[in-house]
Design a protein around this motif. Structure first.
Motif, mmCIF file in Angstrom:
data_model
loop_
_atom_site.group_PDB
_atom_site.id
_atom_site.type_symbol
_atom_site.label_atom_id
_atom_site.label_comp_id
_atom_site.label_asym_id
_atom_site.label_seq_id
_atom_site.Cartn_x
_atom_site.Cartn_y
_atom_site.Cartn_z
ATOM 1 N N ARG A 10 -11.522 73.280 -28.934
ATOM 2 C CA ARG A 10 -12.655 73.020 -28.033
ATOM 3 C C ARG A 10 -13.772 72.282 -28.763
ATOM 4 N NH1 ARG A 10 -13.548 78.758 -25.098
ATOM 5 N NH2 ARG A 10 -11.503 78.922 -24.135
ATOM 6 N N ARG A 11 -14.075 72.743 -29.962
ATOM 7 C CA ARG A 11 -15.131 72.113 -30.744
ATOM 8 C C ARG A 11 -14.783 70.653 -31.048
ATOM 9 N NH1 ARG A 11 -15.199 75.234 -35.274
ATOM 10 N NH2 ARG A 11 -16.031 76.918 -33.987
ATOM 11 N N LEU A 12 -13.551 70.399 -31.461
ATOM 12 C CA LEU A 12 -13.113 69.035 -31.754
ATOM 13 C C LEU A 12 -13.146 68.186 -30.487
ATOM 14 C CD1 LEU A 12 -11.994 67.020 -33.795
ATOM 15 C CD2 LEU A 12 -9.693 67.839 -33.214
ATOM 16 N N PHE A 13 -12.718 68.749 -29.370
ATOM 17 C CA PHE A 13 -12.733 68.029 -28.107
ATOM 18 C C PHE A 13 -14.152 67.625 -27.724
ATOM 19 C CE2 PHE A 13 -13.095 68.014 -23.469
ATOM 20 C CZ PHE A 13 -12.180 67.018 -23.159
ATOM 21 N N LEU A 16 -15.393 64.828 -30.135
ATOM 22 C CA LEU A 16 -14.765 63.537 -29.847
ATOM 23 C C LEU A 16 -15.233 62.967 -28.508
ATOM 24 C CD1 LEU A 16 -11.112 64.112 -31.112
ATOM 25 C CD2 LEU A 16 -12.931 62.773 -32.175
ATOM 26 N N LEU A 17 -15.392 63.817 -27.518
ATOM 27 C CA LEU A 17 -15.885 63.358 -26.231
ATOM 28 C C LEU A 17 -17.314 62.834 -26.350
ATOM 29 C CD1 LEU A 17 -15.364 63.081 -23.190
ATOM 30 C CD2 LEU A 17 -16.294 65.382 -22.921
ATOM 31 N N MET A 21 -18.536 58.970 -25.755
ATOM 32 C CA MET A 21 -19.603 58.644 -24.808
ATOM 33 C C MET A 21 -20.719 57.866 -25.503
ATOM 34 S SD MET A 21 -19.694 62.190 -22.619
ATOM 35 C CE MET A 21 -21.266 61.851 -21.903
ATOM 36 N N ALA A 22 -21.058 58.238 -26.722
ATOM 37 C CA ALA A 22 -22.111 57.528 -27.456
ATOM 38 C C ALA A 22 -21.689 56.091 -27.762
ATOM 39 C CB ALA A 22 -22.440 58.274 -28.742
ATOM 40 N N VAL A 23 -20.445 55.907 -28.159
ATOM 41 C CA VAL A 23 -19.949 54.556 -28.447
ATOM 42 C C VAL A 23 -19.938 53.718 -27.166
ATOM 43 C CG1 VAL A 23 -17.892 53.243 -29.119
ATOM 44 C CG2 VAL A 23 -18.632 55.194 -30.489
ATOM 45 N N ALA A 24 -19.488 54.298 -26.056
ATOM 46 C CA ALA A 24 -19.469 53.559 -24.791
ATOM 47 C C ALA A 24 -20.888 53.172 -24.373
ATOM 48 C CB ALA A 24 -18.803 54.401 -23.710
ATOM 49 N N PHE A 25 -21.841 54.063 -24.547
ATOM 50 C CA PHE A 25 -23.227 53.761 -24.199
ATOM 51 C C PHE A 25 -23.778 52.638 -25.075
ATOM 52 C CE2 PHE A 25 -27.795 54.444 -24.746
ATOM 53 C CZ PHE A 25 -28.210 54.391 -23.419
ATOM 54 N N ALA A 26 -23.503 52.696 -26.374
ATOM 55 C CA ALA A 26 -24.014 51.678 -27.289
ATOM 56 C C ALA A 26 -23.407 50.305 -26.988
ATOM 57 C CB ALA A 26 -23.728 52.084 -28.734
#
Length: 66
Positions: A10-13, A16-17, A21-26
């Motif tokens: 869960r923590r890894l998920f 990574l999620l 999301m941060a990369v997509a926003f940037a």
């Protein structure tokens, strides 16, 4: 062994999620800035649009014969 995700998964998920999301926003913000810059450059490069088209060898006023 159960079917529920383990806490480490869960923590890894979540990490990574969040990263995705941060990369997509940037990337989206960078592409928007590039598109606006190109549009701004294109607007300032175009010649000014005249109000009235220039006549091609015709008088400005139509001659009327009575």
């Amino acid at each position: 062994m159960g079917t529920t995700p383990m806490p480490a998964f869960r923590r890894l998920f979540v990490v990574l999620l969040g990263g995705a999301m941060a990369v997509a926003f940037a990337v989206s913000a960078a592409l928007d800035a590039l598109a606006l810059r190109r549009q701004h450059h294109r607007i300032h490069r175009l010649p000014p649009v005249s109000e009235e088209p220039a006549p091609f060898g015709r008088p400005a006023r139509t001659l009327v014969h009575h």
